[in-house]
Motif scaffolding. Structure first.
Motif, PDB file in Angstrom:
ATOM      1  N   THR A  48       0.872  -1.169   0.000  1.00 53.91           N
ATOM      2  CA  THR A  48       0.000   0.000   0.000  1.00 53.91           C
ATOM      3  C   THR A  48       0.916   1.227   0.000  1.00 53.91           C
ATOM      4  O   THR A  48       2.113   1.106   0.251  1.00 53.91           O
ATOM      5  CB  THR A  48      -0.953  -0.030   1.211  1.00 53.91           C
ATOM      6  N   LYS A  97       0.686  -5.041  -6.294  1.00 52.93           N
ATOM      7  CA  LYS A  97       0.970  -4.927  -4.865  1.00 52.93           C
ATOM      8  C   LYS A  97       1.530  -6.262  -4.386  1.00 52.93           C
ATOM      9  O   LYS A  97       1.324  -7.310  -5.005  1.00 52.93           O
ATOM     10  CB  LYS A  97      -0.306  -4.608  -4.085  1.00 52.93           C
ATOM     11  N   TYR A 157      -3.069  -7.185  -8.349  1.00 54.68           N
ATOM     12  CA  TYR A 157      -3.313  -5.816  -8.812  1.00 54.68           C
ATOM     13  C   TYR A 157      -4.355  -5.147  -7.928  1.00 54.68           C
ATOM     14  O   TYR A 157      -5.353  -5.770  -7.558  1.00 54.68           O
ATOM     15  CB  TYR A 157      -3.795  -5.808 -10.266  1.00 54.68           C
ATOM     16  N   MET A 158      -4.101  -3.889  -7.622  1.00 59.70           N
ATOM     17  CA  MET A 158      -5.019  -3.133  -6.782  1.00 59.70           C
ATOM     18  C   MET A 158      -5.116  -1.697  -7.281  1.00 59.70           C
ATOM     19  O   MET A 158      -4.149  -1.152  -7.815  1.00 59.70           O
ATOM     20  CB  MET A 158      -4.547  -3.151  -5.317  1.00 59.70           C
ATOM     21  N   LYS A 159      -6.300  -1.131  -7.137  1.00 58.10           N
ATOM     22  CA  LYS A 159      -6.480   0.312  -7.327  1.00 58.10           C
ATOM     23  C   LYS A 159      -6.429   0.944  -5.946  1.00 58.10           C
ATOM     24  O   LYS A 159      -7.194   0.587  -5.058  1.00 58.10           O
ATOM     25  CB  LYS A 159      -7.837   0.592  -7.987  1.00 58.10           C
ATOM     26  N   ASP A 160      -5.491   1.856  -5.718  1.00 57.97           N
ATOM     27  CA  ASP A 160      -5.466   2.586  -4.444  1.00 57.97           C
ATOM     28  C   ASP A 160      -5.499   4.082  -4.717  1.00 57.97           C
ATOM     29  O   ASP A 160      -4.733   4.613  -5.509  1.00 57.97           O
ATOM     30  CB  ASP A 160      -4.265   2.208  -3.568  1.00 57.97           C
ATOM     31  N   GLY A 202     -13.212  -4.414  -1.801  1.00 58.93           N
ATOM     32  CA  GLY A 202     -12.867  -2.997  -1.694  1.00 58.93           C
ATOM     33  C   GLY A 202     -12.827  -2.582  -0.244  1.00 58.93           C
ATOM     34  O   GLY A 202     -13.452  -3.216   0.619  1.00 58.93           O
ATOM     35  N   GLY A 212      -9.216   1.476  -1.484  1.00 51.98           N
ATOM     36  CA  GLY A 212      -8.666   0.393  -2.295  1.00 51.98           C
ATOM     37  C   GLY A 212      -9.738  -0.431  -2.991  1.00 51.98           C
ATOM     38  O   GLY A 212     -10.851  -0.597  -2.486  1.00 51.98           O
ATOM     39  N   GLY A 235      -9.587  -4.291  -5.001  1.00 49.87           N
ATOM     40  CA  GLY A 235      -8.776  -5.419  -5.444  1.00 49.87           C
ATOM     41  C   GLY A 235      -9.137  -5.794  -6.871  1.00 49.87           C
ATOM     42  O   GLY A 235     -10.152  -6.453  -7.114  1.00 49.87           O
ATOM     43  N   ARG A 242      -8.766  -9.496  -7.557  1.00 49.39           N
ATOM     44  CA  ARG A 242      -9.713 -10.164  -6.659  1.00 49.39           C
ATOM     45  C   ARG A 242     -11.153  -9.998  -7.142  1.00 49.39           C
ATOM     46  O   ARG A 242     -11.960 -10.907  -7.024  1.00 49.39           O
ATOM     47  CB  ARG A 242      -9.569  -9.633  -5.234  1.00 49.39           C
TER      48      ARG A 242
END
Length: 480
Positions: free
Chosen positions: A161, A191, A209-212, A313, A346, A348, A351
Motif C-alpha cells: 500500500t 501490490k 493488482y489493486m487500485k489505491d 474494496g 482500495g 482489489g 480479486r
C-alpha cells in the motif's frame, strides 16, 4: 463425380472469397475495395486457434511446490480455461484472455474514479524503509512486508500500500492551495503481501493488482464528503458489473483512521463473517461487533443475520495520521499553512475478477459480468467435411460484417476456426469459457432466408435469428 466436383468448387470459392475484394471504409466514409490476401484476412479475424489460451499446461495439483490443492471454484475454472497458471506460491501468470478482462475492468475503474475528480499516477513499488519507519509501520506490518536490501545495504520493501509514498509526494509540493482541494490521486498497479498461506487462486495471493486512491482535503467536513463520493463510485461500479455488493462497517486495522468500510460480495467461500440486518441498511464485519450481538444497533428492531463475504474494496478516513507525520500541508483561505485531511480507498482488481467468477459461475462453466467478458461473441462455422460445410463462408462473412457495421464489437468477435472438431465439442468449449453470445452457423444459414442459432449464455437461452435480427441484438450489447 458430381459430389466431388461440388466440394472442389466449394474450396475454390472459399479460396477466392478470402482473396477477394473485401470492402473497407475510406476517410470520407464511402466503401471501396482492395485486394486482401487470406493471410491478411486471418490476421484481422480473431481466430480461436491462434489465441494463447493453453489448456494443456501442467496441472497445479501435480506440483505441490506451485500451489498445492485447488481450493476454490474460480481457481479451478480459471486454470482449466487457460486464464491463469501458477508460478510461485500465491503468484500467477495472467494469460492473454484474462488480461483482456482485467484491462476492461481497469477502464471501468478509471471512468468511475475520474468522474469524481481522480487523477491517475504511478508510484514506485520499491519503497524506502525510511518512510515506513517514519510512520512506524515498518515494525507494525511485521512479516507481511516483503523486505530486501540493495547492494549498499539500504532497506526497502515491496509496497503492499502507498500511504507513506503518496503523502511524501504531496508534502514536496510547497505551493499547494486550498483551491486545488480536494486532491484525489490514484494508481492501478501490482501490490505485494507476504501471505503466510496463499489460497483460493487470485482471491488470496502474494502478488496482485489493486487500485489505491488517496484524497487530500481542506477540512474534516470536506474529507467526509470525498469519502462518501468514493463510496458512491464503488457502489456504481459494482452495479454496472451486475454484482451484489454490500458496504459494511469495518475495522481500520494497521492502516489506521477513524472510519472504515469494506465492500463485500456475499459468497460461501468468503473468509469474512458479516452481520446484515434484513430490516434496514445496516451491515458490519463481525470483528467490529460484540460477539453476542443479534439486534441491529441502527434500527433497533431488525435481527442481524450472519453470512460470509469476499472483500473486494476497502475505504478509510485517515484524518491527519499520515499528513501530520510527513507534513503534507496546503495554504488555506487565510494564506496560512494547514495540514490536509486524508482518506485512502482500495479496490482489489484481480480479486474482483476472481470473486465475480466465484459468485456468477457454475462448477463447470464460467460466467463473466457482461462488461468484463474477454470477448463478447464467438462464431462457430460447421465442421469441415460435413453436409453443410458450404456455410463456413457465411461464418467468416458474418464476423467481417459485425466488425464493419457494429464498431463497438471490433475486437470482440472471435471465429472458432477449429473446424476439424464437431460443433458439439466447440459448443462445450464456448460454454466453458463463458462467451456471452455464441453463434452457430448451421444448416438453417443456407436457407433462402439465412437463420443463425444464437445462444445467450448469461440467460441460458437459445434463439434463431435472421441476419438483421442478429445484428440488431448484438447492436445493443454494451462494451467498455
Amino acid at each position: 463425380m458430381e459430389p466431388i466436383m461440388n466440394r472442389m468448387s466449394q474450396r475454390v470459392f472459399q479460396r477466392l472469397y478470402r482473396t477477394s475484394m473485401l470492402p473497407r471504409r475510406t476517410h470520407s466514409g464511402c466503401a471501396e475495395h482492395t485486394n486482401v490476401s487470406a493471410s491478411t484476412y486471418s490476421k484481422r479475424t480473431l481466430l480461436v486457434s491462434r489465441l494463447y489460451q493453453p489448456s494443456n499446461l501442467r496441472d497445479v495439483g501435480q506440483d505441490s511446490r506451485l500451489q498445492g490443492e485447488v481450493t476454490s471454484k474460480s481457481q479451478k475454472l480459471m486454470q482449466q480455461a487457460g486464464l491463469i497458471h501458477p508460478s510461485n506460491p500465491g503468484c500467477y501468470y495472467y494469460l492473454p484472455v484474462l488480461v483482456r478482462s482485467m484491462e476492461k475492468l481497469v477502464r471501468l475503474i478509471d471512468q468511475e474514479m475520474q468522474v469524481i475528480g481522480g487523477q491517475k499516477l504511478d508510484m514506485p513499488s520499491l519503497c524506502s524503509a525510511e518512510l515506513w519507519k517514519t510512520s512506524e509501520r515498518w515494525d507494525l506490518m511485521g512479516k507481511e512486508l516483503f523486505r530486501l536490501k540493495d547492494r549498499h545495504g539500504a532497506d526497502y520493501c515491496l509496497g503492499p500500500t502507498h500511504e507513506e509514498a503518496v503523502t511524501t509526494l504531496v508534502a514536496h509540493q510547497a505551493t499547494l492551495s486550498y483551491r486545488q482541494l480536494p486532491l484525489l490521486l490514484y494508481q492501478i498497479t501490482r501490490k505485494f503481501r507476504d501471505e503466510p498461506k496463499p489460497k483460493f487462486g487470485l482471491l488470496r495471493g502474494r502478488e496482485f493488482y489493486m487500485k489505491d486512491m488517496y484524497s487530500f482535503d481542506a477540512s474534516e467536513e470536506a474529507a467526509h464528503e470525498t469519502y462518501e463520493s468514493v463510496c458512491q463510485a464503488y457502489t456504481r461500479l459494482f452495479a454496472r458489473l451486475g454484482l451484489r455488493c454490500v458496504q459494511v462497517q469495518a475495522d481500520s486495522g494497521n492502516i489506521g483512521g477513524k472510519l472504515s468500510h469494506e465492500f463485500q460480495l456475499p459468497a460461501d467461500i468468503g473468509e469474512d463473517r458479516l452481520l446484515i440486518c434484513g430490516h434496514c441498511s445496516f451491515s458490519a464485519n463481525v470483528e467490529t461487533m460484540s460477539s453476542d450481538t443479534t439486534d441491529c444497533p441502527q434500527c433497533k428492531t431488525g435481527t442481524l443475520v450472519e453470512s460470509k463475504g469476499i472483500e473486494v474494496g476497502h475505504t478509510f478516513y485517515l484524518g491527519k495520521k499520515y499528513s501530520h507525520i510527513f507534513s503534507a500541508s496546503f495554504s488555506n483561505a487565510q494564506n496560512k499553512s494547514d495540514i490536509a485531511e486524508m482518506g485512502c480507498y482500495g479496490l482489489g482488481v484481480t480479486r474482483i475478477l476472481a470473486a465475480a467468477l466465484e459468485v456468477l459461475s457454475t462448477e463447470e462453466r464460467i460466467r463473466w459480468p457482461g462488461l468484463l467478458a474477454p470477448y463478447q461473441v464467438c462464431v462457430l462455422p460447421p465442421k469441415k467435411g460435413s453436409k453443410v460445410e458450404d456455410a463456413a463462408v457465411l461464418a467468416e462473412e458474418l464476423v467481417h460484417t459485425l466488425g464493419e457495421t457494429r464498431p463497438h464489437l471490433r475486437g470482440e468477435v472471435v471465429l472458432d476456426d477449429r473446424t476439424q472438431m464437431t460443433i458439439g465439442k466447440r459448443l462445450k468449449d464456448a460454454s466453458r469459457l463463458g462467451y456471452p453470445y455464441v453463434i452457430v452457423v448451421g444448416p438453417r444459414a443456407l436457407e433462402e432466408t439465412p437463420t443463425f442459432e444464437v445462444i445467450c449464455q448469461e440467460k441460458d437461452e437459445t434463439m434463431f435469428l435472421s441476419k438483421d435480427g442478429l445484428l440488431d441484438l448484438l447492436g445493443r450489447v454494451e462494451t467498455v
